[in-house]
Design a protein around this motif. Structure first.
Motif, short mmCIF file in Angstrom:
data_model
loop_
_atom_site.label_atom_id
_atom_site.label_comp_id
_atom_site.label_asym_id
_atom_site.label_seq_id
_atom_site.Cartn_x
_atom_site.Cartn_y
_atom_site.Cartn_z
N THR A 1 0.83 -1.20 0.00
CA THR A 1 0.00 0.00 0.00
C THR A 1 0.87 1.26 0.00
O THR A 1 2.09 1.19 0.23
CB THR A 1 -0.91 0.07 1.24
N PHE A 2 0.21 2.38 -0.20
CA PHE A 2 0.90 3.68 -0.17
C PHE A 2 0.23 4.57 0.88
O PHE A 2 0.12 5.77 0.74
CB PHE A 2 0.89 4.30 -1.58
N HIS A 3 -0.24 3.91 1.93
CA HIS A 3 -0.90 4.55 3.07
C HIS A 3 -0.95 3.46 4.13
O HIS A 3 -1.50 2.39 3.89
CB HIS A 3 -2.32 4.98 2.65
N ASP A 4 -0.37 3.73 5.29
CA ASP A 4 -0.27 2.69 6.33
C ASP A 4 -1.60 2.58 7.09
O ASP A 4 -1.67 2.82 8.28
CB ASP A 4 0.88 3.05 7.28
N ALA A 5 -2.64 2.20 6.35
CA ALA A 5 -3.99 2.22 6.94
C ALA A 5 -4.53 0.84 7.26
O ALA A 5 -5.57 0.72 7.90
CB ALA A 5 -4.95 2.95 5.98
N PHE A 6 -3.85 -0.22 6.83
CA PHE A 6 -4.47 -1.54 6.91
C PHE A 6 -3.74 -2.57 7.78
O PHE A 6 -3.93 -3.77 7.58
CB PHE A 6 -4.65 -2.10 5.49
N PRO A 7 -2.95 -2.15 8.76
CA PRO A 7 -2.25 -3.17 9.55
C PRO A 7 -3.19 -3.98 10.43
O PRO A 7 -2.94 -5.16 10.68
CB PRO A 7 -1.27 -2.34 10.40
N TYR A 8 -4.29 -3.36 10.89
CA TYR A 8 -5.23 -4.11 11.76
C TYR A 8 -5.99 -5.14 10.94
O TYR A 8 -6.19 -6.27 11.38
CB TYR A 8 -6.21 -3.14 12.43
N LEU A 9 -6.41 -4.71 9.77
CA LEU A 9 -7.12 -5.63 8.87
C LEU A 9 -6.19 -6.79 8.50
O LEU A 9 -6.58 -7.95 8.53
CB LEU A 9 -7.58 -4.86 7.63
N ALA A 10 -4.93 -6.46 8.20
CA ALA A 10 -3.97 -7.50 7.82
C ALA A 10 -3.76 -8.48 8.97
O ALA A 10 -3.80 -9.70 8.77
CB ALA A 10 -2.65 -6.84 7.42
N GLN A 11 -3.59 -7.95 10.16
CA GLN A 11 -3.36 -8.80 11.33
C GLN A 11 -4.56 -9.71 11.59
O GLN A 11 -4.43 -10.88 11.90
CB GLN A 11 -3.08 -7.92 12.54
N ARG A 12 -5.75 -9.15 11.45
CA ARG A 12 -6.97 -9.91 11.73
C ARG A 12 -7.13 -11.10 10.80
O ARG A 12 -7.60 -12.15 11.20
CB ARG A 12 -8.19 -8.96 11.60
N TYR A 13 -6.75 -10.91 9.54
CA TYR A 13 -7.07 -11.95 8.55
C TYR A 13 -5.82 -12.62 7.98
O TYR A 13 -5.84 -13.16 6.88
CB TYR A 13 -7.95 -11.35 7.44
N ASN A 14 -4.73 -12.56 8.77
CA ASN A 14 -3.53 -13.30 8.36
C ASN A 14 -2.94 -12.86 7.04
O ASN A 14 -2.50 -13.68 6.24
CB ASN A 14 -3.83 -14.80 8.28
N LEU A 15 -2.97 -11.57 6.81
CA LEU A 15 -2.32 -11.02 5.63
C LEU A 15 -1.12 -10.21 6.11
O LEU A 15 -0.92 -10.03 7.32
CB LEU A 15 -3.27 -10.12 4.84
N LYS A 16 -0.36 -9.70 5.17
CA LYS A 16 0.73 -8.83 5.57
C LYS A 16 0.71 -7.57 4.71
O LYS A 16 0.76 -7.65 3.48
CB LYS A 16 2.07 -9.55 5.40
N GLN A 17 0.59 -6.44 5.39
CA GLN A 17 0.64 -5.18 4.68
C GLN A 17 2.06 -4.64 4.67
O GLN A 17 2.71 -4.58 5.71
CB GLN A 17 -0.27 -4.14 5.35
N VAL A 18 2.54 -4.25 3.51
CA VAL A 18 3.78 -3.51 3.43
C VAL A 18 3.43 -2.11 2.95
O VAL A 18 2.98 -1.92 1.82
CB VAL A 18 4.79 -4.16 2.46
N ALA A 19 3.56 -1.15 3.85
CA ALA A 19 3.22 0.24 3.51
C ALA A 19 4.48 0.96 3.05
O ALA A 19 5.36 1.25 3.84
CB ALA A 19 2.60 0.95 4.70
N VAL A 20 4.55 1.21 1.77
CA VAL A 20 5.71 1.90 1.20
C VAL A 20 5.72 3.35 1.68
O VAL A 20 6.77 3.93 1.94
CB VAL A 20 5.66 1.83 -0.34
N VAL A 21 4.52 3.93 1.80
CA VAL A 21 4.36 5.31 2.27
C VAL A 21 3.38 5.26 3.44
O VAL A 21 2.41 4.52 3.40
CB VAL A 21 3.79 6.20 1.14
N GLN A 22 3.64 6.04 4.47
CA GLN A 22 2.76 5.98 5.64
C GLN A 22 1.48 6.78 5.45
O GLN A 22 0.40 6.35 5.81
CB GLN A 22 3.50 6.50 6.87
N ILE A 23 1.63 7.98 4.95
CA ILE A 23 0.50 8.88 4.79
C ILE A 23 0.34 9.16 3.30
O ILE A 23 1.34 9.36 2.61
CB ILE A 23 0.74 10.20 5.55
N PRO A 24 -0.91 9.16 2.81
CA PRO A 24 -1.09 9.36 1.37
C PRO A 24 -0.38 10.61 0.88
O PRO A 24 -0.44 11.67 1.50
CB PRO A 24 -2.61 9.53 1.22
N GLU A 25 0.31 10.45 -0.23
CA GLU A 25 1.09 11.54 -0.79
C GLU A 25 0.43 12.05 -2.05
O GLU A 25 -0.19 11.30 -2.79
CB GLU A 25 2.49 11.03 -1.16
#
Ligand SMILES: [Zn+2]
Length: 347
Positions: free
Chosen positions: A245-269
């Motif tokens: 992703t390019f917004h660090d918005a989905f770590p909770y969703l990823a954790q809940r459903y066994n996915l892994k988010q890699v946020a290249v950018v933390q806040i939308p640019e």
């Protein structure tokens, strides 16, 4: 004359009159003014004043202000018609960069209850509340008691840099502060906790409507349970799927459903920097990712050409921070789209 029959000369609306009658009389009043300037008595009331006089019940209703779109949707779902709920941060602006306006101060000054997402997302809020000088304001923190993810996202430091932004954030904001990542509403299970917090806060502040708040919250929580089941059933087919992703918005969703988010950018640019592009390339290669996840409304020309070079697709995940819809069901519509997007991107 017709306007006399409709009460043009009475000068004051009767209390309790139906809103559409008030509207009708308002339009007749305007007609009166145009044809007879002596009827100035009516013009002293603004349309708002006439409406308020026409519907005195509105003056009794609890005024609730919610800060951002997801918080608004949850609050509206619980409040139903028992309270007037408005949204503070226009969902066309980015809350991460938000500067409060004089209208925000006014809105909080005249509110009974303020609901925030919390976890440091609304950085503008404390000073705005102070300026509003409303000693009777009840404050609800929708994230109270939620166990946050402290680390920003489970990023791989060889791919992304969690400290500092090489591209620079002049507003000085980043997600990495002591409160943890604030995007808890994107996990349906944590969303339930937010709805529960909002319900309890509304009941405490407005016990007369306890039955309504309780019933509405229960129905919405049931919907969230159903949504959670759908996420579980669909995403269990692609365990450990890594999405970029390019917004660090989905770590909770990823954790809940066994996915892994890699946020290249933390806040939308507004624009990706060359450094961001490099990180994205590395992440795609390292995780053999099939898709890059942007967001609706983000200009992603650069991302599109990058994706073509890397032979991956660009898909949109919606963080719900922006969007024009005000129906509480919009949360479910958007999250189901997100689920489909993730399922497609992970398969
Ligand atoms: Zn965000």
């Amino acid at each position: 004359m017709i306007w006399n029959l409709l009460g043009c000369r009475t000068g004051r609306q009767r209390r309790g009159i139906l809103p559409f009658m008030a509207l009708l009389m308002l339009s007749v009043t305007i007609g009166c003014n145009q044809s007879n300037s002596d009827l100035s008595e009516n013009t002293e009331q603004t349309p708002q004043a006439q409406e308020a006089a026409a519907t005195p019940a509105n003056q009794e209703r609890t005024k609730v202000v919610a800060t951002i779109l997801p918080t608004y949707l949850f609050t509206k779902a619980v409040a139903g018609d028992a309270a007037d709920v408005s949204i503070l941060v226009s969902p066309t602006t980015d809350v991460h960069d938000y500067q409060a306006t004089p209208d925000d101060v006014k809105a909080i000054a005249s509110a009974n209850i303020l609901v925030k997402n919390g976890l440091g997302l609304e950085e503008f809020l404390d000073s705005t509340i102070k300026n509003a000088e409303n000693p009777n304001l009840t404050r609800i923190d929708a994230s109270q008691g939620i166990q946050t993810i402290d680390e920003i996202s489970p990023v791989d430091k060889t791919v992304t840099d969690t400290h500092g932004h090489s591209h620079g954030h002049s507003h000085g904001h980043s997600h990495d502060h002591a409160d943890g990542n604030p995007h808890v509403w994107l996990d349906p299970v944590l969303a339930k906790q937010q709805v529960t917090n909002i319900r309890d806060g509304l009941i405490a502040a407005d016990p007369a409507n306890k039955a309504t708040y309780t019933t509405n919250a229960a129905a919405y929580i049931q919907d969230l349970d159903n949504l959670h089941s759908e996420f579980q059933q669909t995403l269990q087919k692609t365990p450990n799927c890594t999405f970029i992703t390019f917004h660090d918005a989905f770590p909770y969703l990823a954790q809940r459903y066994n996915l892994k988010q890699v946020a290249v950018v933390q806040i939308p640019e507004d624009q990706l920097s060359p450094g961001d592009v490099q990180k994205a390339v590395k992440a795609v290669q390292k995780y053999d990712a099939k898709a890059l996840f942007s967001e609706p409304g983000v200009d992603n020309k650069l991302l599109t050409s990058l994706a073509q070079d890397l032979n991956v697709t660009v898909r949109n995940l919606d963080s719900l921070e922006t969007g024009g819809e005000r129906d509480p069901q919009y949360y479910f519509q958007t999250m189901r789209k997100n689920l489909q997007t993730l399922a497609d991107g992970c398969s």
